[in-house]
Design a protein around this motif. Sequence first.
Motif, PDB file in Angstrom:
ATOM      1  N   ARG A 147       6.319  -3.770  -1.089  1.00 25.81           N
ATOM      2  CA  ARG A 147       6.342  -4.919  -0.185  1.00 25.81           C
ATOM      3  C   ARG A 147       6.748  -6.184  -0.940  1.00 25.81           C
ATOM      4  O   ARG A 147       7.494  -7.023  -0.416  1.00 25.81           O
ATOM      5  CB  ARG A 147       4.965  -5.092   0.456  1.00 25.81           C
TER       6      ARG A 147
ATOM      7  N   ARG B 194      10.423  -6.381  -1.247  1.00 22.63           N
ATOM      8  CA  ARG B 194      11.135  -6.746  -0.020  1.00 22.63           C
ATOM      9  C   ARG B 194      10.995  -8.225   0.288  1.00 22.63           C
ATOM     10  O   ARG B 194      11.906  -8.845   0.833  1.00 22.63           O
ATOM     11  CB  ARG B 194      10.637  -5.894   1.144  1.00 22.63           C
TER      12      ARG B 194
ATOM     13  N   SER C  98       3.074   7.374  -6.620  1.00 21.09           N
ATOM     14  CA  SER C  98       3.341   7.614  -5.188  1.00 21.09           C
ATOM     15  C   SER C  98       3.166   9.054  -4.782  1.00 21.09           C
ATOM     16  O   SER C  98       4.003   9.607  -4.075  1.00 21.09           O
ATOM     17  CB  SER C  98       4.793   7.224  -4.848  1.00 21.09           C
TER      18      SER C  98
ATOM     19  N   CYS D  86      -3.900  13.085  -0.748  1.00 24.47           N
ATOM     20  CA  CYS D  86      -4.533  13.707   0.406  1.00 24.47           C
ATOM     21  C   CYS D  86      -3.998  15.110   0.647  1.00 24.47           C
ATOM     22  O   CYS D  86      -4.609  15.896   1.366  1.00 24.47           O
ATOM     23  CB  CYS D  86      -4.300  12.840   1.634  1.00 24.47           C
TER      24      CYS D  86
ATOM     25  N   ARG E 215      -0.275  -3.912   0.802  1.00 25.96           N
ATOM     26  CA  ARG E 215       0.780  -4.669   1.485  1.00 25.96           C
ATOM     27  C   ARG E 215       0.351  -6.127   1.689  1.00 25.96           C
ATOM     28  O   ARG E 215       1.145  -7.055   1.502  1.00 25.96           O
ATOM     29  CB  ARG E 215       1.071  -3.986   2.825  1.00 25.96           C
TER      30      ARG E 215
ATOM     31  N   LYS F 162       0.185   5.221   6.546  1.00 27.82           N
ATOM     32  CA  LYS F 162       0.705   4.193   7.458  1.00 27.82           C
ATOM     33  C   LYS F 162       1.137   4.950   8.707  1.00 27.82           C
ATOM     34  O   LYS F 162       2.194   5.568   8.737  1.00 27.82           O
ATOM     35  CB  LYS F 162       1.881   3.455   6.829  1.00 27.82           C
TER      36      LYS F 162
ATOM     37  N   ASN G  49       8.099  -7.851  11.335  1.00 27.72           N
ATOM     38  CA  ASN G  49       9.198  -8.333  10.489  1.00 27.72           C
ATOM     39  C   ASN G  49      10.289  -8.988  11.327  1.00 27.72           C
ATOM     40  O   ASN G  49      10.836 -10.030  10.960  1.00 27.72           O
ATOM     41  CB  ASN G  49       9.806  -7.175   9.688  1.00 27.72           C
TER      42      ASN G  49
ATOM     43  N   PHE H 192      15.277   2.597   7.756  1.00 30.05           N
ATOM     44  CA  PHE H 192      14.444   2.208   6.619  1.00 30.05           C
ATOM     45  C   PHE H 192      15.299   1.767   5.428  1.00 30.05           C
ATOM     46  O   PHE H 192      15.143   0.658   4.900  1.00 30.05           O
ATOM     47  CB  PHE H 192      13.514   3.357   6.224  1.00 30.05           C
TER      48      PHE H 192
ATOM     49  N   TYR I 103      17.067  -1.384   6.045  1.00 30.29           N
ATOM     50  CA  TYR I 103      16.145  -2.530   5.965  1.00 30.29           C
ATOM     51  C   TYR I 103      16.015  -2.991   4.511  1.00 30.29           C
ATOM     52  O   TYR I 103      16.059  -4.189   4.218  1.00 30.29           O
ATOM     53  CB  TYR I 103      14.793  -2.144   6.561  1.00 30.29           C
TER      54      TYR I 103
HETATM   55  C1  LIG Z   1       5.866   5.821  -0.950  1.00 26.76           C
HETATM   56  C2  LIG Z   1       5.434   4.401  -0.930  1.00 26.76           C
HETATM   57  C3  LIG Z   1       5.852   3.719  -2.149  1.00 26.76           C
HETATM   58  C4  LIG Z   1       6.115   3.830   0.296  1.00 26.76           C
HETATM   59  O1  LIG Z   1       5.941   2.472   0.454  1.00 26.76           O
HETATM   60  P1  LIG Z   1       6.949   1.579   1.304  1.00 26.76           P
HETATM   61  O2  LIG Z   1       8.183   1.316   0.561  1.00 26.76           O
HETATM   62  O3  LIG Z   1       6.152   0.450   1.775  1.00 26.76           O
HETATM   63  O4  LIG Z   1       7.502   2.483   2.494  1.00 26.76           O
HETATM   64  P2  LIG Z   1       6.841   3.140   3.738  1.00 26.76           P
HETATM   65  O5  LIG Z   1       7.447   4.478   3.871  1.00 26.76           O
HETATM   66  O6  LIG Z   1       5.384   3.042   3.674  1.00 26.76           O
HETATM   67  O7  LIG Z   1       7.414   2.257   4.946  1.00 26.76           O
HETATM   68  C5  LIG Z   1       6.920   0.999   5.242  1.00 26.76           C
HETATM   69  C6  LIG Z   1       8.012  -0.049   5.182  1.00 26.76           C
HETATM   70  O8  LIG Z   1       9.225   0.376   5.758  1.00 26.76           O
HETATM   71  C7  LIG Z   1       9.568  -0.401   6.890  1.00 26.76           C
HETATM   72  N1  LIG Z   1      10.145   0.519   7.858  1.00 26.76           N
HETATM   73  C8  LIG Z   1       9.713   1.772   8.134  1.00 26.76           C
HETATM   74  N2  LIG Z   1      10.527   2.315   9.043  1.00 26.76           N
HETATM   75  C9  LIG Z   1      11.472   1.407   9.340  1.00 26.76           C
HETATM   76  C10 LIG Z   1      12.592   1.392  10.220  1.00 26.76           C
HETATM   77  N3  LIG Z   1      12.877   2.448  10.969  1.00 26.76           N
HETATM   78  N4  LIG Z   1      13.349   0.289  10.285  1.00 26.76           N
HETATM   79  C11 LIG Z   1      13.054  -0.784   9.531  1.00 26.76           C
HETATM   80  N5  LIG Z   1      12.007  -0.818   8.673  1.00 26.76           N
HETATM   81  C12 LIG Z   1      11.239   0.276   8.585  1.00 26.76           C
HETATM   82  C13 LIG Z   1       8.280  -1.037   7.296  1.00 26.76           C
HETATM   83  O9  LIG Z   1       8.487  -2.256   7.973  1.00 26.76           O
HETATM   84  C14 LIG Z   1       7.626  -1.256   5.966  1.00 26.76           C
HETATM   85  O10 LIG Z   1       8.220  -2.349   5.321  1.00 26.76           O
HETATM   86  P3  LIG Z   1       7.391  -3.733   5.074  1.00 26.76           P
HETATM   87  O11 LIG Z   1       6.120  -3.342   4.370  1.00 26.76           O
HETATM   88  O12 LIG Z   1       8.301  -4.544   4.264  1.00 26.76           O
HETATM   89  O13 LIG Z   1       7.151  -4.278   6.443  1.00 26.76           O
HETATM   90  C15 LIG Z   1       3.905   4.247  -0.796  1.00 26.76           C
HETATM   91  O14 LIG Z   1       3.525   4.314   0.544  1.00 26.76           O
HETATM   92  C16 LIG Z   1       3.207   5.317  -1.529  1.00 26.76           C
HETATM   93  O15 LIG Z   1       3.140   5.322  -2.729  1.00 26.76           O
HETATM   94  N6  LIG Z   1       2.670   6.279  -0.803  1.00 26.76           N
HETATM   95  C17 LIG Z   1       2.127   7.499  -1.349  1.00 26.76           C
HETATM   96  C18 LIG Z   1       0.728   7.376  -1.897  1.00 26.76           C
HETATM   97  C19 LIG Z   1      -0.335   7.422  -0.891  1.00 26.76           C
HETATM   98  O16 LIG Z   1      -0.315   6.676   0.072  1.00 26.76           O
HETATM   99  N7  LIG Z   1      -1.305   8.318  -1.133  1.00 26.76           N
HETATM  100  C20 LIG Z   1      -2.472   8.435  -0.349  1.00 26.76           C
HETATM  101  C21 LIG Z   1      -2.183   9.051   0.936  1.00 26.76           C
HETATM  102  S1  LIG Z   1      -1.698  10.739   0.775  1.00 26.76           S
END
Ligand SMILES: CC(C)(COP(=O)(O)OP(=O)(O)OC[C@H]1O[C@@H](n2cnc3c(N)ncnc32)[C@H](O)[C@@H]1OP(=O)(O)O)[C@@H](O)C(=O)NCCC(=O)NCCS
Lengths: 554, 554
Positions: free
Chosen positions: A18, A21, A38, A42, A316, B441, B453, B522, B525
Motif C-alpha cells: 500500500r 501505491r 507473503s 492459513c 494497509r 481481504k 480509491n 489489478f 492499477y
Molecule cells: C500478497 C500481498 C502482498 C498482497 O498485497 P496487495 O498488493 O495489497 O494486493 P491484494 O491482492 O491484497 O489487493 C489489494 C489491492 O489491490 C487493489 N485491487 C484489487 N483488485 C483490483 C481491481 N480489480 N482493480 C483495481 N484495483 C484492485 C485494491 O484496491 C488494493 O489496493 P490498495 O490497497 O492500494 O487500495 C499481501 O496481501 C500478502 O502478503 N498476503 C499473504 C499473506 C497473508 O495474508 N497471510 C495470512 C493469510 S493466509
Amino acid sequence: MKIVVVGGVAAGMSCAARARRLDESAEIVVFERANHVSFANCGLPYHIGEVIKDRSRLLLQTPQSLHESLAIDVRIATEVLAIRPDRKSVTVRDLDSGREYEEPYEQLALCPGASPITPPLPGVDHPDIHVLRRIGDMDVIKAAVDGRSASGRPPITHGVVIGAGYIGLEMAENLHERGVQVVVVEMADQIMPPLDRELTTTMESYIRAHGVELRLGTQAAAFSRSPGGWLRVELTNGEFVQTDLVLLAAGVRPSTELAVAAGIDLGPRGGIKVDAHMRTSVPGIYAAGDAIEVEHLVLPGTWLIPLAGPANRQGRVAAENMCGRDTVFDPVQGTSIVKVFDMVAGGTGANQRQLDAAGVPYERVQIHPSGHAGYYPGTAKMQLKVLFEPVTGKLLGAGIVGFDGVDKRLDVLATALRGGMTVHDLEGLELAYAPPFGSAKDPINMAGFVAANLLKKDLRLWYPSEYPGATDGARIIDVRGPQEYAIWHLPGAENVPLPTLREAQQDWDRSRPIRLYCAVGFRSYLAYRALVQRGFTDVRTLSGGMTTFRSYHD
Amino acid sequence: MKIVVVGGVAAGMSCAARARRLDESAEIVVFERANHVSFANCGLPYHIGEVIKDRSRLLLQTPQSLHESLAIDVRIATEVLAIRPDRKSVTVRDLDSGREYEEPYEQLALCPGASPITPPLPGVDHPDIHVLRRIGDMDVIKAAVDGRSASGRPPITHGVVIGAGYIGLEMAENLHERGVQVVVVEMADQIMPPLDRELTTTMESYIRAHGVELRLGTQAAAFSRSPGGWLRVELTNGEFVQTDLVLLAAGVRPSTELAVAAGIDLGPRGGIKVDAHMRTSVPGIYAAGDAIEVEHLVLPGTWLIPLAGPANRQGRVAAENMCGRDTVFDPVQGTSIVKVFDMVAGGTGANQRQLDAAGVPYERVQIHPSGHAGYYPGTAKMQLKVLFEPVTGKLLGAGIVGFDGVDKRLDVLATALRGGMTVHDLEGLELAYAPPFGSAKDPINMAGFVAANLLKKDLRLWYPSEYPGATDGARIIDVRGPQEYAIWHLPGAENVPLPTLREAQQDWDRSRPIRLYCAVGFRSYLAYRALVQRGFTDVRTLSGGMTTFRSYHD
Ligand SMILES: CC(C)(COP(=O)(O)OP(=O)(O)OC[C@H]1O[C@@H](n2cnc3c(N)ncnc32)[C@H](O)[C@@H]1OP(=O)(O)O)[C@@H](O)C(=O)NCCC(=O)NCCS
Ligand SMILES: Cc1cc2nc3c(=O)[nH]c(=O)nc-3n(C[C@H](O)[C@H](O)[C@H](O)COP(=O)(O)OP(=O)(O)OC[C@H]3O[C@@H](n4cnc5c(N)ncnc54)[C@H](O)[C@@H]3O)c2cc1C
Ligand SMILES: Cc1cc2nc3c(=O)[nH]c(=O)nc-3n(C[C@H](O)[C@H](O)[C@H](O)COP(=O)(O)OP(=O)(O)OC[C@H]3O[C@@H](n4cnc5c(N)ncnc54)[C@H](O)[C@@H]3O)c2cc1C
Ligand SMILES: CC(C)(COP(=O)(O)OP(=O)(O)OC[C@H]1O[C@@H](n2cnc3c(N)ncnc32)[C@H](O)[C@@H]1OP(=O)(O)O)[C@@H](O)C(=O)NCCC(=O)NCCS
C-alpha cells in the motif's frame, strides 16, 4: 521518504504494498527473518493434509515478484536485531552470511506477528514436538507424516494436538485425513474457546464420530521418551498418551521483543500498544498485525486478535498514515471461523462469557434454522445464537455452528454488527432467497423476529443454564408430539402436544408458573402465546428448546 | 376481532399466522382458491427436475395442521368473488359444491399474489402451453416430462421456455436434467434482465455449454400445431422452433381484479397501492405480497417486487398493524438470486440501467475476486459489480455472478445497503476468514478498496462501455505478460508488462492520454499509480480489465 518494514507476511507486506501505491518515490525495504514472504499461513494445515497439493501455491509472492510489480526491496533471511529510535535506524543481520548492518528509516512499520506459545513443561524441547507457524514448520511436520523425515522414520501413525482452537482442529482434521490417529488435548472443557459452550458440543460429537479423540478439561503436564520409542505425553488428569508427534497449538503470543527493547509501550495484554492510526508510542514507528492490541467494537479494553483479516487491513491503514493520509482503523470484532470435516463454527463480536466477564448487560436468543429451504436437498439445521442489548436491541455478538450457510450468516451478522444494527433491523433484512440458498424468512430474519419478540415482551424465555432452578414449583409442559416425548423428556414434564393445548389448559391454575419447551422453541412459542393471552401470568418457554438444552447439558 | 385473509400462501398465511400469535381471541379465516395452502412455489421447478423427489415436501402446511397449531380456519378450494367494503364482507364460492356465501370481516388482508403473464398471441391457448405458479401447474408439466399425462403420450423430448428470468432459467435447467432438449426464448438481448448485461454473458455461455439453447433478443409470435404433431413456436425474428411443450415464464402480473372491483386504489405500476403499514386506500383493508407495489430503497417511485421474502414479511407487517401494533415495512431493495447448473447470479438494490433510467448519479467498480482463497481448492473468480453514490460512497446496488460464495457476498452487500453503509465501510468490514470461506481481504473489502480509491481519486477508470471512444488518441497499454498479450489484446494496444513499465515510461510523452488495461484491473492499477506519480496527466485504467471488457462486448 524511506520506509522500513519489519516482517514480510500479512501486515508487513500489505503495508509495504500500500505504501508503494501511495508513494511511488519512497524507498521501501522489508526485512523478513524467514526464507519466505507473503505466504499463506492459513493454508499450512491443508498442505500437510494434501488438500492443497502444490506447496508453491502457498507462496503468494517472492522478493522477485514484489520487486517487479511494486519495486519493493524485500530482504528475506534477514532478521531485525534492534530498533534505534534515537538514530532512526534498525540493526539487521543477514542470516545466511551473518553480516550485520544498520538500515536507516524515516518511517518504521513493526509487523513481526506472533509466535506459538510453548509451555515450559518438562521435555517440551523433544524433537518430535512441533509448532506450526511458518513454511519451515509445515515442511518438517509434513515430512514426518509422509515418512520423508531426515531420520528416515516411516510415516507417523499417531499424533497429539495440544489445543482445540481453530489451528488445533484444522490440524486434527488434516492429520486424520492422512491416516494419523489423533488425540486433541484441550485445557478448557470445550473445543473452540471463543464460542459459548453450547455451540461447541455438537461439533465435539461430530469430531469424535470421525474417529478423532478429544480430551477436554485437561492439559499436557510433561513429555518424555517411553521405552518403546513412543513420545509419551502426560496429562494433568493423570492419564497419558503415547504418540509419534505432538503439535503445540495452544495459542500465540505477540512478538514484542524488538518493541520492548526499543522502549515502545506495550498494552495491558502484552501486545504492542497503538492508537487508531496504528502509531506506537514512539514517533515514526507504526505497528500492525498479530503483534498489536486493539480496541474491541463491543468489549471494553484492548484485545489481541491474531487473525489475518485485521492484520492485512491494519498494515494497509499503517501505510496510509505513514504516507500522510489520515486513516483510522476501526475497532475489531474478532470475526472468526473454522471448518472441521464438514462442520463449520464461527463467531463475531462478543460471546456470552465475555459479556458476563465484562459486566455488559445483554439478552440472547438461540435458534436452529436450516441453512436453506428444508424441502431442497443438502441442508441441515444450524445453531444460531445472537446476543444483543436489552433495551435497544443493538447487536453485541453472535455464534453459529452447523453445516451449510454458516459462513454466510456469520458475515451478515458481522456486517450488521459493524453497522450498529439492531435485532429489529435483522427482522427487515432483505436477503437473497432461492431454495438452494436460504428461506423466504432467512435464519437472520428469524433471529430478528425471536429477539424482537423477546424485547417487546411478546415472548419470555427460560434458558438451559437456569435448569433446574427455573422449573422449581412450575408445571413443565412438553408441547411436542407423544413420540418425541416418549424418546426423551425433561424429568417431571407433562406431555401436552400443541394441538391439544388450547383445550387442555382450560382448568389449569393460571397463577402457577408454567415452563414450556419443544424441540427448538417454535411450538412452545405458539403455546406461550396461547397461554399468556388466556390469563396465565408466569409462562416461559425454553430458548432453543431441547436442542439447545441438550447441547448445553451434554 | 374477525380477520379475513384472501390467499393462503406466502403473504396470506404469514399474515394469518402472525395475527393469531398477536391475538389469540381473533377469529381468523383464510380463503384460498386452490387446493393447497402454504406451499413452496419456489420449489416447483425442482420437483419437476426431481431434485426434490418427494412432492409432499412442497406442502408445508395443510388446513388441518394450521387449525391444530394456530387455530386458523383455512378454507381451500374457496374463491373470494368480491369484496364489499360497505358491508365489511366478502362474497365467496366453495369451488367443490358451487355454494356461494358472504363472510363478514372487521379486518381484511388481500394477499392474492400474481399470475404469470400470458401474452395474447395466436395459439397461446394450446393445451401444451403451460405456466408454472401452483402445485396443479407443476403436476401437469411433470406428468408430461414423466410420460404420465392423461393423453398417454410418452415423455416429452423437447421444451421451449419463454422468458429467461429466474423461473425460466430454473425450469430450463430442471427440464434439461430430465433429458428434455430445451430452447429458451428471451425478448431482451440477455438473460436475467434484473442484472446488468456484462454480468450475464458468462452465464449465457455456461448455460449454452450445458446444451441448453438460448435465443436472445427475440420473442414468440405465434403457436400452432405443425403437421408432424409438434407444437410449432414462431419467433418474431422469423425463426421457428418445434417442440412438445412450452412454458410461459415471461413475468407475472399482480392479481388486482378483486381490489379494482372493490374500489381499492392501484399504484402507477398496476399493483395494489399500500402505505408503509400495508394499508390500502380502503379503511380496514390491508394488502401484501406479489399483488402490491412498494417503495424502493434506492430508486424513486413504487415497484413491483414479486419475491417470497418481501411477501412473507409484508404479510407479517400487515398482521401487526391489523392487531393494533404500529409497524412499518421498510422499502424494498429487490434482492434476488438464481442458481443455474453450478453458476449463481444475483443482485440487490439498483442496477446501472435502472440508475441511468432514473437519473440517479452513481459510480461503479467491477472486480473479479475468487470465492475463497485461491490456493484452497474449489473456487473460481466471480464478477462483482458495486454501484455507489459519487461523493458519499453510499451503496446503491450490486450484482454478482460466479460459482462459490456468490450468495454470501450478495447478502453482505444487501445488509450493508440496508444499513446505509458506504464503500468506505466495506473497506473495514471484518468478515469471517479461513481458506475454505474467503480471503484475508475478502471480495467485499476489495470492492471497498477499489471504490474508495476511485472516490479519493487515487484511481481513474475507463469502462468497456466507453470503448472505443475512451481510447481515441490515447496510447493503449496492455500491462499483462507477453503470452497473455499474444493470445488476445485490444487493437492498437502496446504490450508493456508491468515489471518493465517503470523503466519503459521514461521517455513517454507525459501529456498524451494513456489507457491501461490488464486481465482484471489489478496490475493496471499498479501501473496507474506508477505513472500518475511520475507526472502523467491523463491516465485511466480499464475497470475490471479484459475480463469485464469481454463479458461486456461478447
Ligand atoms: C500478497 C500481498 C502482498 C498482497 O498485497 P496487495 O498488493 O495489497 O494486493 P491484494 O491482492 O491484497 O489487493 C489489494 C489491492 O489491490 C487493489 N485491487 C484489487 N483488485 C483490483 C481491481 N480489480 N482493480 C483495481 N484495483 C484492485 C485494491 O484496491 C488494493 O489496493 P490498495 O490497497 O492500494 O487500495 C499481501 O496481501 C500478502 O502478503 N498476503 C499473504 C499473506 C497473508 O495474508 N497471510 C495470512 C493469510 S493466509
Ligand atoms: C497454521 C495457521 C493457520 C491460520 N489460519 C488462519 C485463518 O484461517 N484465518 C485467519 O484469520 N488467520 C489465520 N491464521 C493467523 C494469520 O496467519 C495471522 O493472523 C497473520 O498471518 C498475522 O499477520 P502478521 O503479519 O501480523 O504476522 P505474520 O504473518 O506472522 O508475519 C510476521 C513476520 O514477521 C517476521 N519477523 C518477526 N520478527 C522479525 C524480525 N525481528 N526480523 C525480521 N522478521 C521478523 C516473521 O518471520 C514473520 O514472517 C493462521 C495462522 C497459522 C499459523
Ligand atoms: C416457480 C416459482 C418459483 C419461484 N421462486 C422464487 C424464488 O426462488 N425466490 C423468491 O423470492 N420468490 C420466488 N417465487 C415467487 C414467490 O413464490 C412469490 O413471490 C410469493 O409466493 C408471493 O406470495 P403471495 O402470497 O403474494 O402470492 P402467492 O404465493 O401466489 O399466493 C396467493 C394465493 O392467493 C390465491 N388467490 C388469489 N386470488 C384469490 C381469490 N380471489 N380467492 C381466493 N384465493 C385467491 C391464489 O390461489 C394463491 O394461492 C417463485 C414463484 C414461482 C411461481
Ligand atoms: C408456513 C407458514 C404458514 C409459516 O408461517 P409462520 O407460522 O409465521 O412460521 P415460520 O416458520 O415462518 O416462523 C416464524 C415465526 O416463528 C417464530 N420462531 C421461529 N423459530 C422460533 C424459535 N426457535 N423460538 C421462538 N420462536 C420462533 C418467529 O418469531 C416467527 O413468529 P412471529 O412472526 O410471531 O414473530 C408460512 O410461512 C407459509 O405459508 N410459507 C410457505 C409459502 C411460501 O412462503 N412460499 C413462497 C416461498 S417458497
